[in-house]
Design a protein around this motif. Sequence first.
Motif, PDB file in Angstrom:
ATOM      1  N   ALA A 235       0.825  -1.211   0.000  1.00 11.18           N
ATOM      2  CA  ALA A 235       0.000   0.000   0.000  1.00 11.18           C
ATOM      3  C   ALA A 235       0.860   1.263   0.000  1.00 11.18           C
ATOM      4  CB  ALA A 235      -0.925  -0.009   1.208  1.00 11.18           C
ATOM      5  N   ALA A 236       2.027   1.188   0.614  1.00 13.07           N
ATOM      6  CA  ALA A 236       2.912   2.354   0.675  1.00 13.07           C
ATOM      7  C   ALA A 236       3.409   2.762  -0.705  1.00 13.07           C
ATOM      8  CB  ALA A 236       4.086   2.070   1.598  1.00 13.07           C
ATOM      9  N   GLN A 237       3.339   1.851  -1.659  1.00 16.89           N
ATOM     10  CA  GLN A 237       3.773   2.142  -3.025  1.00 16.89           C
ATOM     11  C   GLN A 237       2.640   2.673  -3.895  1.00 16.89           C
ATOM     12  OE1 GLN A 237       6.434  -1.184  -4.468  1.00 16.89           O
ATOM     13  NE2 GLN A 237       5.974  -1.980  -2.433  1.00 16.89           N
ATOM     14  N   THR A 238       1.449   2.831  -3.273  1.00  7.06           N
ATOM     15  CA  THR A 238       0.289   3.393  -3.954  1.00  7.06           C
ATOM     16  C   THR A 238      -0.109   4.685  -3.251  1.00  7.06           C
ATOM     17  OG1 THR A 238      -1.402   2.322  -2.565  1.00  7.06           O
ATOM     18  CG2 THR A 238      -0.438   1.006  -4.357  1.00  7.06           C
ATOM     19  N   THR A 239      -1.297   5.194  -3.562  1.00  8.94           N
ATOM     20  CA  THR A 239      -1.813   6.377  -2.877  1.00  8.94           C
ATOM     21  C   THR A 239      -2.851   6.010  -1.822  1.00  8.94           C
ATOM     22  OG1 THR A 239      -3.503   6.670  -4.602  1.00  8.94           O
ATOM     23  CG2 THR A 239      -1.408   7.857  -4.881  1.00  8.94           C
ATOM     24  N   GLU A 240      -2.996   4.735  -1.520  1.00  6.54           N
ATOM     25  CA  GLU A 240      -3.972   4.271  -0.535  1.00  6.54           C
ATOM     26  C   GLU A 240      -3.666   4.880   0.835  1.00  6.54           C
ATOM     27  OE1 GLU A 240      -5.460   0.038   1.535  1.00  6.54           O
ATOM     28  OE2 GLU A 240      -4.085   0.018  -0.185  1.00  6.54           O
ATOM     29  N   ASN A 241      -4.718   5.240   1.579  1.00  3.19           N
ATOM     30  CA  ASN A 241      -4.544   5.743   2.942  1.00  3.19           C
ATOM     31  C   ASN A 241      -4.017   4.604   3.821  1.00  3.19           C
ATOM     32  OD1 ASN A 241      -5.012   6.610   5.713  1.00  3.19           O
ATOM     33  ND2 ASN A 241      -6.292   8.222   4.854  1.00  3.19           N
ATOM     34  N   LEU A 242      -2.894   4.832   4.477  1.00  2.72           N
ATOM     35  CA  LEU A 242      -2.231   3.772   5.241  1.00  2.72           C
ATOM     36  C   LEU A 242      -2.796   3.577   6.647  1.00  2.72           C
ATOM     37  CD1 LEU A 242       1.522   4.383   4.303  1.00  2.72           C
ATOM     38  CD2 LEU A 242      -0.168   2.909   3.176  1.00  2.72           C
ATOM     39  N   MET A 243      -3.544   4.531   7.155  1.00  4.42           N
ATOM     40  CA  MET A 243      -3.975   4.449   8.549  1.00  4.42           C
ATOM     41  C   MET A 243      -4.828   3.218   8.865  1.00  4.42           C
ATOM     42  SD  MET A 243      -2.610   6.520  10.637  1.00  4.42           S
ATOM     43  CE  MET A 243      -3.717   6.214  12.013  1.00  4.42           C
ATOM     44  N   PRO A 244      -5.816   2.829   8.044  1.00  2.00           N
ATOM     45  CA  PRO A 244      -6.589   1.634   8.395  1.00  2.00           C
ATOM     46  C   PRO A 244      -5.724   0.379   8.504  1.00  2.00           C
ATOM     47  CG  PRO A 244      -7.744   2.915   6.730  1.00  2.00           C
ATOM     48  CD  PRO A 244      -6.375   3.515   6.853  1.00  2.00           C
ATOM     49  N   ILE A 245      -4.726   0.249   7.656  1.00  2.00           N
ATOM     50  CA  ILE A 245      -3.840  -0.919   7.712  1.00  2.00           C
ATOM     51  C   ILE A 245      -2.987  -0.873   8.972  1.00  2.00           C
ATOM     52  CG2 ILE A 245      -2.002  -2.193   6.542  1.00  2.00           C
ATOM     53  CD1 ILE A 245      -2.945  -0.940   3.917  1.00  2.00           C
ATOM     54  N   VAL A 246      -2.499   0.313   9.325  1.00  2.00           N
ATOM     55  CA  VAL A 246      -1.655   0.440  10.517  1.00  2.00           C
ATOM     56  C   VAL A 246      -2.464   0.131  11.775  1.00  2.00           C
ATOM     57  CG1 VAL A 246      -0.210   1.999  11.884  1.00  2.00           C
ATOM     58  CG2 VAL A 246      -0.108   2.072   9.392  1.00  2.00           C
ATOM     59  N   VAL A 247      -3.708   0.593  11.837  1.00  2.00           N
ATOM     60  CA  VAL A 247      -4.566   0.267  12.980  1.00  2.00           C
ATOM     61  C   VAL A 247      -4.763  -1.248  13.078  1.00  2.00           C
ATOM     62  CG1 VAL A 247      -6.888   0.473  13.962  1.00  2.00           C
ATOM     63  CG2 VAL A 247      -5.756   2.495  13.005  1.00  2.00           C
ATOM     64  N   GLU A 248      -5.042  -1.883  11.963  1.00  2.00           N
ATOM     65  CA  GLU A 248      -5.205  -3.333  11.957  1.00  2.00           C
ATOM     66  C   GLU A 248      -3.910  -4.032  12.366  1.00  2.00           C
ATOM     67  OE1 GLU A 248      -6.790  -6.861   8.913  1.00  2.00           O
ATOM     68  OE2 GLU A 248      -6.891  -4.746   8.298  1.00  2.00           O
ATOM     69  N   ALA A 249      -2.781  -3.501  11.930  1.00  2.00           N
ATOM     70  CA  ALA A 249      -1.498  -4.112  12.256  1.00  2.00           C
ATOM     71  C   ALA A 249      -1.206  -4.062  13.757  1.00  2.00           C
ATOM     72  CB  ALA A 249      -0.374  -3.417  11.484  1.00  2.00           C
ATOM     73  N   VAL A 250      -1.427  -2.907  14.385  1.00  2.00           N
ATOM     74  CA  VAL A 250      -1.142  -2.831  15.828  1.00  2.00           C
ATOM     75  C   VAL A 250      -2.136  -3.669  16.623  1.00  2.00           C
ATOM     76  CG1 VAL A 250      -0.032  -0.570  15.618  1.00  2.00           C
ATOM     77  CG2 VAL A 250      -2.461  -0.690  16.223  1.00  2.00           C
ATOM     78  N   GLU A 251      -3.364  -3.803  16.128  1.00  2.00           N
ATOM     79  CA  GLU A 251      -4.343  -4.665  16.798  1.00  2.00           C
ATOM     80  C   GLU A 251      -3.905  -6.127  16.764  1.00  2.00           C
ATOM     81  OE1 GLU A 251      -8.666  -2.482  16.422  1.00  2.00           O
ATOM     82  OE2 GLU A 251      -7.876  -3.441  14.618  1.00  2.00           O
ATOM     83  N   SER A 252      -3.120  -6.493  15.759  1.00  2.00           N
ATOM     84  CA  SER A 252      -2.578  -7.857  15.660  1.00  2.00           C
ATOM     85  C   SER A 252      -1.208  -7.967  16.331  1.00  2.00           C
ATOM     86  CB  SER A 252      -2.478  -8.271  14.189  1.00  2.00           C
ATOM     87  OG  SER A 252      -3.763  -8.324  13.591  1.00  2.00           O
ATOM     88  N   TYR A 253      -0.808  -6.918  17.045  1.00  2.00           N
ATOM     89  CA  TYR A 253       0.430  -6.868  17.832  1.00  2.00           C
ATOM     90  C   TYR A 253       1.694  -6.845  16.976  1.00  2.00           C
ATOM     91  CZ  TYR A 253      -2.580  -7.264  21.854  1.00  2.00           C
ATOM     92  OH  TYR A 253      -3.566  -7.018  22.795  1.00  2.00           O
ATOM     93  N   CYS A 254       1.586  -6.240  15.782  1.00  2.00           N
ATOM     94  CA  CYS A 254       2.812  -5.826  15.103  1.00  2.00           C
ATOM     95  C   CYS A 254       3.469  -4.767  15.984  1.00  2.00           C
ATOM     96  CB  CYS A 254       2.494  -5.203  13.743  1.00  2.00           C
ATOM     97  SG  CYS A 254       1.806  -6.330  12.527  1.00  2.00           S
ATOM     98  N   THR A 255       4.789  -4.771  16.026  1.00  2.35           N
ATOM     99  CA  THR A 255       5.468  -3.798  16.872  1.00  2.35           C
ATOM    100  C   THR A 255       5.720  -2.491  16.121  1.00  2.35           C
ATOM    101  OG1 THR A 255       7.730  -4.431  16.269  1.00  2.35           O
ATOM    102  CG2 THR A 255       6.651  -5.691  18.041  1.00  2.35           C
ATOM    103  N   LEU A 256       5.997  -1.463  16.894  1.00  2.17           N
ATOM    104  CA  LEU A 256       6.299  -0.156  16.311  1.00  2.17           C
ATOM    105  C   LEU A 256       7.487  -0.247  15.363  1.00  2.17           C
ATOM    106  CD1 LEU A 256       6.314   3.296  17.863  1.00  2.17           C
ATOM    107  CD2 LEU A 256       8.546   2.407  17.228  1.00  2.17           C
ATOM    108  N   GLY A 257       8.539  -0.938  15.768  1.00  2.00           N
ATOM    109  CA  GLY A 257       9.731  -1.063  14.936  1.00  2.00           C
ATOM    110  C   GLY A 257       9.477  -1.817  13.649  1.00  2.00           C
ATOM    111  N   GLU A 258       8.641  -2.846  13.706  1.00  2.00           N
ATOM    112  CA  GLU A 258       8.331  -3.616  12.497  1.00  2.00           C
ATOM    113  C   GLU A 258       7.572  -2.768  11.482  1.00  2.00           C
ATOM    114  OE1 GLU A 258       7.990  -8.007  14.680  1.00  2.00           O
ATOM    115  OE2 GLU A 258       6.214  -6.735  14.460  1.00  2.00           O
ATOM    116  N   ILE A 259       6.647  -1.947  11.960  1.00  2.00           N
ATOM    117  CA  ILE A 259       5.881  -1.084  11.060  1.00  2.00           C
ATOM    118  C   ILE A 259       6.789  -0.014  10.465  1.00  2.00           C
ATOM    119  CG2 ILE A 259       4.023   0.628  10.961  1.00  2.00           C
ATOM    120  CD1 ILE A 259       2.619  -1.068  13.170  1.00  2.00           C
ATOM    121  N   ALA A 260       7.613   0.622  11.312  1.00  2.00           N
ATOM    122  CA  ALA A 260       8.524   1.659  10.818  1.00  2.00           C
ATOM    123  C   ALA A 260       9.520   1.081   9.816  1.00  2.00           C
ATOM    124  CB  ALA A 260       9.255   2.306  11.999  1.00  2.00           C
TER     125      ALA A 260
END
Length: 517
Positions: free
Chosen positions: A479-504
């Motif tokens: 999604a980062a390579q498109t113009t899609e809004n990234l916030m919904p994916i990031v919210v879903e990612a942290v809810e699944s316990y992706c870490t801050l460092g992994e997302i960054a």
Amino acid sequence: MKDSIKTDAGITIAPVYTTPVPMQELPGEFPFTRGVHASMYRDKLWTMRQYAGFSTAEASNERYHYLLQQGVMGLSVAFDLPTQIGYDSDHAMSEGEVGKVGVAIDSLEDMERLFKGIKLEEISTSMTINATGFILLALYIALAKKQGADLKKISGTIQNDILKEYAARGTFIYPPKPSMRLITDIFDYCSHSVPKWNTISISGYHIREAGANAVQELAFTLANGKAYLKAALDKGLDINVFARRLSFFFNAHNHLFEEVAKFRAARRMWAHITKDMGATDPKAQMMRFHTQTGGSTLTAQQPHNNIVRVTVQTLAATLGGTQSLHTNGYDEALSLPTEAAARIALRTQQIVGYESGIADTVDPLAGSYYVEALTNEVESRAWELIGKIDVMGGAVSAIEQGFMQDEIARSAYRYQQEIENGEKIIVGVNKFTVREDVATEVFRIDDSIRQVQTERLQALRAKRDNAAVAALLQRLETAAQTTENLMPIVVEAVESYCTLGEIADTLRKVWGEYKGI
């Protein structure tokens, strides 16, 4: 009598002011010079915050409960350096920094610990976070959902001001363009999902801490604000919607009258900037701002003198019409504030608010020949600087060309020269010094915090659904390579316990890291 007296911004102060300045407007009316509300503090005092965060989430949570018991009206979260620049606590780059200048937040589990016993729907939270602001906002939203909160009711602010990081502070990760994309994604997402959230706090505070004077702080902050407005407009967002949720963050220094003039000029200038860029809703034209007393004005010598400095700065902020305020602890030139220092700082606000009488009428310095003339002069000089930035192509171009950085550096150098040659007096530093034998108690953070966080991360990665985590991080990368809004994916990612460092790190793979000029 001295031949010439000037403010730190170089404005010459006349011996006496005798020319009245017409005052046609009322508080709460465009261009809001006198305040954004008609009644200001007569109905409700400013929000009294205390900026706090250190060590583990549990330790910070304990401090928050203490501050709430002492009467703070809103929380203000400080994050450690690894959290600010997108590294988990177990990353090699985090060594020696975990929990030191703020709280360590690696995952939703840490966020749950940080706000244990605190209902997010009932408290306003400010988070001083920029490059990873989108992740911390996602964590806050995920926790609010776990608490069963109505997302339409949760309120607070993320700083989310990346431009001043390039100009003055340095905790950036990605290049300017993708960083601006993240900010406009947040504007868009919050406008419908978290409508009461302030999506950015455009910060002059750190510009001032880096050495800028009052005029530069104002001009560079508003120039950055214009850049954010333009980026959002270019994305097709409605200025009358997103501009209502923009807020500002200013510094309060020791020159009482120049600071008051700066705040009054800031509101007037922002009202004209937003109107010129298409805002017709008065709430989209209003400048609402938080203030923090000046950390760089505090001295390690005779630290109790800092209580007086913070009091003067509190008066400047409140006489200038701030919407919320943090007052620094007297010991912050030495360490993070102790509980006792934090309590005195809060009591300073409370005494000013409840005992001084300045809240009894709106804009009490209005009509002063001096204050009105100084407001006009600060505004005129700030417009002149903004004009130079506009000629360069705006704030982003000015930062890329090093203009703001050079101006701040020159100002800082001049200020230090004035102290060293005695032209500027700092009580207890270059005049009225004493021999000090008794050390002030300081607040220390144990290095073992990193081991605690590392063990928690290992346990988290062992028990979560790692296949789901990998899939979400891949979705984010795509999604980062498109113009899609990234916030919904990031919210879903942290809810699944992706870490801050992994997302960054996922976004580092796509956008790279910015190395500066």
